[in-house]
Design a protein around this motif. Structure first.
Motif, PDB file in Angstrom:
ATOM      1  N   LEU A   1      12.479 -13.069  -2.052  1.00 40.99           N
ATOM      2  CA  LEU A   1      13.223 -13.117  -0.799  1.00 40.99           C
ATOM      3  C   LEU A   1      12.334 -13.469   0.388  1.00 40.99           C
ATOM      4  O   LEU A   1      12.729 -13.289   1.534  1.00 40.99           O
ATOM      5  CB  LEU A   1      13.896 -11.764  -0.529  1.00 40.99           C
ATOM      6  N   SER A   2      11.137 -13.955   0.141  1.00 43.28           N
ATOM      7  CA  SER A   2      10.204 -14.153   1.242  1.00 43.28           C
ATOM      8  C   SER A   2       9.534 -15.520   1.168  1.00 43.28           C
ATOM      9  O   SER A   2       9.662 -16.247   0.185  1.00 43.28           O
ATOM     10  CB  SER A   2       9.133 -13.062   1.237  1.00 43.28           C
ATOM     11  N   HIS A   3       8.813 -15.848   2.222  1.00 48.76           N
ATOM     12  CA  HIS A   3       8.066 -17.105   2.281  1.00 48.76           C
ATOM     13  C   HIS A   3       6.573 -16.888   2.080  1.00 48.76           C
ATOM     14  O   HIS A   3       5.869 -17.788   1.597  1.00 48.76           O
ATOM     15  CB  HIS A   3       8.297 -17.777   3.641  1.00 48.76           C
ATOM     16  N   VAL A   4       6.098 -15.725   2.466  1.00 48.64           N
ATOM     17  CA  VAL A   4       4.674 -15.425   2.284  1.00 48.64           C
ATOM     18  C   VAL A   4       4.546 -13.926   2.028  1.00 48.64           C
ATOM     19  O   VAL A   4       5.271 -13.107   2.593  1.00 48.64           O
ATOM     20  CB  VAL A   4       3.857 -15.861   3.521  1.00 48.64           C
ATOM     21  N   TRP A   5       3.633 -13.590   1.148  1.00 50.56           N
ATOM     22  CA  TRP A   5       3.459 -12.209   0.704  1.00 50.56           C
ATOM     23  C   TRP A   5       2.089 -11.749   1.168  1.00 50.56           C
ATOM     24  O   TRP A   5       1.071 -12.379   0.876  1.00 50.56           O
ATOM     25  CB  TRP A   5       3.571 -12.180  -0.808  1.00 50.56           C
ATOM     26  N   LEU A   6       2.043 -10.631   1.895  1.00 48.33           N
ATOM     27  CA  LEU A   6       0.786 -10.104   2.428  1.00 48.33           C
ATOM     28  C   LEU A   6       0.450  -8.780   1.769  1.00 48.33           C
ATOM     29  O   LEU A   6       1.282  -7.879   1.700  1.00 48.33           O
ATOM     30  CB  LEU A   6       0.888  -9.911   3.949  1.00 48.33           C
ATOM     31  N   ARG A   7      -0.788  -8.686   1.310  1.00 47.44           N
ATOM     32  CA  ARG A   7      -1.277  -7.422   0.767  1.00 47.44           C
ATOM     33  C   ARG A   7      -2.575  -7.074   1.485  1.00 47.44           C
ATOM     34  O   ARG A   7      -3.517  -7.863   1.496  1.00 47.44           O
ATOM     35  CB  ARG A   7      -1.511  -7.525  -0.737  1.00 47.44           C
ATOM     36  N   LEU A   8      -2.601  -5.893   2.088  1.00 50.82           N
ATOM     37  CA  LEU A   8      -3.780  -5.413   2.807  1.00 50.82           C
ATOM     38  C   LEU A   8      -4.214  -4.119   2.162  1.00 50.82           C
ATOM     39  O   LEU A   8      -3.476  -3.136   2.163  1.00 50.82           O
ATOM     40  CB  LEU A   8      -3.448  -5.195   4.285  1.00 50.82           C
ATOM     41  N   ASP A   9      -5.410  -4.088   1.612  1.00 49.77           N
ATOM     42  CA  ASP A   9      -5.880  -2.917   0.880  1.00 49.77           C
ATOM     43  C   ASP A   9      -6.700  -1.988   1.759  1.00 49.77           C
ATOM     44  O   ASP A   9      -7.632  -2.425   2.448  1.00 49.77           O
ATOM     45  CB  ASP A   9      -6.755  -3.337  -0.306  1.00 49.77           C
ATOM     46  N   GLY A  10      -6.340  -0.709   1.721  1.00 48.86           N
ATOM     47  CA  GLY A  10      -7.224   0.331   2.199  1.00 48.86           C
ATOM     48  C   GLY A  10      -7.310   0.563   3.681  1.00 48.86           C
ATOM     49  O   GLY A  10      -8.085   1.395   4.118  1.00 48.86           O
ATOM     50  N   VAL A  11      -6.534  -0.141   4.498  1.00 48.12           N
ATOM     51  CA  VAL A  11      -6.702   0.012   5.937  1.00 48.12           C
ATOM     52  C   VAL A  11      -5.433   0.521   6.602  1.00 48.12           C
ATOM     53  O   VAL A  11      -5.449   1.461   7.381  1.00 48.12           O
ATOM     54  CB  VAL A  11      -7.119  -1.330   6.586  1.00 48.12           C
ATOM     55  N   SER A  12      -4.319  -0.080   6.270  1.00 46.71           N
ATOM     56  CA  SER A  12      -3.097   0.152   7.035  1.00 46.71           C
ATOM     57  C   SER A  12      -2.263   1.312   6.549  1.00 46.71           C
ATOM     58  O   SER A  12      -1.356   1.749   7.238  1.00 46.71           O
ATOM     59  CB  SER A  12      -2.225  -1.103   6.997  1.00 46.71           C
ATOM     60  N   GLY A  13      -2.537   1.832   5.365  1.00 43.87           N
ATOM     61  CA  GLY A  13      -1.670   2.848   4.805  1.00 43.87           C
ATOM     62  C   GLY A  13      -0.543   2.259   3.975  1.00 43.87           C
ATOM     63  O   GLY A  13       0.205   2.987   3.330  1.00 43.87           O
ATOM     64  N   TRP A  14      -0.400   0.938   3.991  1.00 45.36           N
ATOM     65  CA  TRP A  14       0.637   0.329   3.160  1.00 45.36           C
ATOM     66  C   TRP A  14       0.193   0.259   1.709  1.00 45.36           C
ATOM     67  O   TRP A  14       0.990   0.280   0.817  1.00 45.36           O
ATOM     68  CB  TRP A  14       0.974  -1.065   3.698  1.00 45.36           C
ATOM     69  N   TRP A  15      -1.082   0.151   1.490  1.00 44.48           N
ATOM     70  CA  TRP A  15      -1.585   0.184   0.113  1.00 44.48           C
ATOM     71  C   TRP A  15      -2.987   0.774   0.156  1.00 44.48           C
ATOM     72  O   TRP A  15      -3.802   0.380   0.967  1.00 44.48           O
ATOM     73  CB  TRP A  15      -1.614  -1.218  -0.488  1.00 44.48           C
ATOM     74  N   PRO A  16      -3.294   1.728  -0.705  1.00 48.14           N
ATOM     75  CA  PRO A  16      -4.581   2.413  -0.621  1.00 48.14           C
ATOM     76  C   PRO A  16      -5.728   1.538  -1.106  1.00 48.14           C
ATOM     77  O   PRO A  16      -5.524   0.575  -1.836  1.00 48.14           O
ATOM     78  CB  PRO A  16      -4.386   3.613  -1.550  1.00 48.14           C
ATOM     79  N   ALA A  17      -6.917   1.896  -0.701  1.00 42.15           N
ATOM     80  CA  ALA A  17      -8.094   1.182  -1.188  1.00 42.15           C
ATOM     81  C   ALA A  17      -8.255   1.429  -2.684  1.00 42.15           C
ATOM     82  O   ALA A  17      -7.893   2.482  -3.201  1.00 42.15           O
ATOM     83  CB  ALA A  17      -9.336   1.654  -0.445  1.00 42.15           C
ATOM     84  N   ALA A  18      -8.777   0.443  -3.375  1.00 43.66           N
ATOM     85  CA  ALA A  18      -9.048   0.619  -4.798  1.00 43.66           C
ATOM     86  C   ALA A  18     -10.120   1.696  -4.964  1.00 43.66           C
ATOM     87  O   ALA A  18     -11.023   1.821  -4.137  1.00 43.66           O
ATOM     88  CB  ALA A  18      -9.533  -0.702  -5.400  1.00 43.66           C
ATOM     89  N   PRO A  19     -10.015   2.537  -6.001  1.00 48.43           N
ATOM     90  CA  PRO A  19     -11.015   3.585  -6.183  1.00 48.43           C
ATOM     91  C   PRO A  19     -12.404   2.994  -6.371  1.00 48.43           C
ATOM     92  O   PRO A  19     -12.569   1.923  -6.943  1.00 48.43           O
ATOM     93  CB  PRO A  19     -10.534   4.310  -7.451  1.00 48.43           C
ATOM     94  N   SER A  20     -13.383   3.694  -5.832  1.00 46.16           N
ATOM     95  CA  SER A  20     -14.754   3.204  -5.932  1.00 46.16           C
ATOM     96  C   SER A  20     -15.258   3.343  -7.368  1.00 46.16           C
ATOM     97  O   SER A  20     -14.769   4.161  -8.150  1.00 46.16           O
ATOM     98  CB  SER A  20     -15.662   4.000  -4.991  1.00 46.16           C
ATOM     99  N   VAL A  21     -16.244   2.536  -7.705  1.00 51.02           N
ATOM    100  CA  VAL A  21     -16.868   2.618  -9.017  1.00 51.02           C
ATOM    101  C   VAL A  21     -17.740   3.875  -9.041  1.00 51.02           C
ATOM    102  O   VAL A  21     -18.610   4.051  -8.198  1.00 51.02           O
ATOM    103  CB  VAL A  21     -17.726   1.369  -9.296  1.00 51.02           C
ATOM    104  N   THR A  22     -17.478   4.785  -9.963  1.00 48.38           N
ATOM    105  CA  THR A  22     -18.200   6.053  -9.983  1.00 48.38           C
ATOM    106  C   THR A  22     -18.656   6.400 -11.388  1.00 48.38           C
ATOM    107  O   THR A  22     -18.115   5.923 -12.388  1.00 48.38           O
ATOM    108  CB  THR A  22     -17.314   7.206  -9.472  1.00 48.38           C
TER     109      THR A  22
END
Length: 456
Positions: A350-371
């Motif tokens: 249903l869209s023209h462009v898809w935006l994914r922002l990791d770890g900053v906005s609260g819309w998607w969390p940062a990927a877990p760190s390598v531990t």
């Protein structure tokens, strides 16, 4: 008393659970994932990117029985780990299994295994590589997890294992969140259908039926190109400062910039930007395992000469889109297109462009760190090493316009080392490289203009 003896005395806590409910419908959040899954020609048993196998390496003297009990206790607390998919007349439902996530221990390589669906949506297998080296392979389907769930699972499994090894007792398995009630209740909102129709009307007004690039129906091989982009530290810092001044999120600012850029390059005065919303707003949901994310859409009008006004509009559209996170995605697609085909839909349908922002906005969390963690003397590499199943080509089983909309541009961004870095992903069969390059340049220019507080 030895820990092993104490654990044996508490085995009664792992007795079979009561008989499962007959079946449960998929939640509205699971609906978009199911729609996506149905865009593949052979979704079972192989559904690339929709089942996430994770492989953790254990070095040291592992207590396999404690690990087995830890997984069982986890499944008692988080019943999503005990869901199984069932199909009836093309309709997907899920049943709750009495078995609390058994651990299969094998001596053979398990890295090429995939989920056998219909069937359990989560499996765990422990491979003995050597006396003091094991691999734990966890397969869970996207229908029962989002990115938050992966990190929650890792932390809670580690804590439960340590508790069992050190004291013989596991933590309380009571959950503060009823995922089953959440999945059922959001489907019966009194005014949901009316709200879906209003949202569909808005999306149509903003060109949901007018993709940037026309597609074609049928089985189509998809090939992607990737164009990297970087926002330097100075501009990134200015952009973050502007967000604070205008009281908008970074996601809002990037949505406005991306909409303006794509609209300029493609000659549009209205654009729809879609995104995944994590959707964890209810009390207790941030500590629950399950799929809470959904696809939401921001319809933007681009005839703005003042970028401050554009940011304000994007902020309002973002708030409005957030209220649609409980809509079944397939129902929204059908209402927008005026058809009920029973077909699958790509997340960008249903869209023209898809935006994914990791770890900053609260819309998607940062990927877990390598531990690498210590689990009672066992070194555990918890880097999520995805085990990839053989790839299948998506089959577009929707009408040509929907396919074309599914051929949206996809932009992924991260905040890393003081800079915004990312990539614009595009389908080479639909978008010429030079046009994508123009879009990347326009996006960078709009980010810079917004950061400096410029006007149109």
């Amino acid at each position: 008393m030895a820990a092993a003896q104490r654990r044996a005395m508490t085995r009664h806590s792992l007795d079979p659970v009561p008989a499962p409910v007959t079946s449960l419908p998929l939640s509205a959040r699971q609906d978009w994932c199911w729609s996506w899954l149905r865009c593949y020609p052979r979704p079972y048993p192989q559904a690339p990117d929709l089942a996430t196998p994770l492989m953790w390496r254990f070095r040291g003297r592992l207590d396999a029985e404690a690990l087995r009990q830890a997984l069982s206790l986890m499944a008692r607390k988080h019943e999503t780990l005990r869901y199984a998919l069932e199909l009836s007349g093309g309709t997907a439902r899920q049943v709750l299994l009495p078995d609390p996530l058994p651990l299969e221990i094998v001596a053979t390589d398990t890295t090429e295994r995939v989920l056998a669906l219909p069937g359990p949506l989560a499996t765990t297998t422990l491979t003995r590589k050597a006396k003091d080296e094991h691999l734990l392979v966890l397969h869970w389907h996207h229908l029962i997890y989002d990115q938050v769930s992966v990190e929650l699972f890792r932390k809670e499994l580690a804590s439960t294992y340590r508790s069992l090894v050190e004291s013989g007792d596991g933590p309380d398995t009571a959950s503060s969140f009823d995922y089953r009630a959440f999945a059922q209740e959001e489907r019966v909102t009194a005014d949901r259908e009316e709200r879906i129709q209003r949202a569909a009307s808005t999306l149509m007004d903003h060109g949901a039926l007018e993709p940037l690039s026309k597609g074609r129906a049928g089985e189509v091989e998809r090939a992607y190109g990737h164009m990297p982009m970087t926002v330097d530290e100075s501009t990134t810092s200015q952009l973050l400062a502007r967000c604070r001044t205008e009281r908008v999120s970074l996601f809002t600012a990037l949505s406005a910039a991306l909409g303006l850029a794509v609209g300029r390059v493609h000659g549009r005065d209205r654009i729809i930007v879609s995104a995944h919303h994590h959707g964890r707003h209810l009390p207790g949901s941030r500590a629950a395992l399950g799929l809470f994310a959904n696809v939401v859409n921001l319809p933007l009008e681009l005839d703005r000469s003042d970028r401050a006004e554009m940011l304000s509009q994007a902020r309002a559209k973002l708030a409005e889109a957030t209220s649609t996170v409980s809509f079944p995605f397939s129902r929204l697609c059908e209402a927008t297109r005026g058809t009920s085909t029973g077909s699958g839909y790509l997340p960008s349908a249903l869209s023209h462009v898809w935006l994914r922002l990791d770890g900053v906005s609260g819309w998607w969390p940062a990927a877990p760190s390598v531990t690498e963690e210590d689990w009672c003397g066992v070194r555990v590499s918890t880097r999520d090493q995805a085990v990839r199943a053989p790839q299948s080509s998506p089959r577009h089983i929707v009408d040509p316009d929907a396919v074309g909309a599914g051929a949206a541009l996809v932009v992924g961004m991260q905040y890393r080392g003081g800079r915004l870095v990312g990539v614009m992903k595009y389908e080479t069969g639909h978008f010429p490289t030079e046009l994508v390059g123009a879009g990347v340049a326009a996006f960078a220019a709009e980010i810079d203009a917004i950061a400096r507080g410029g006007r149109g």
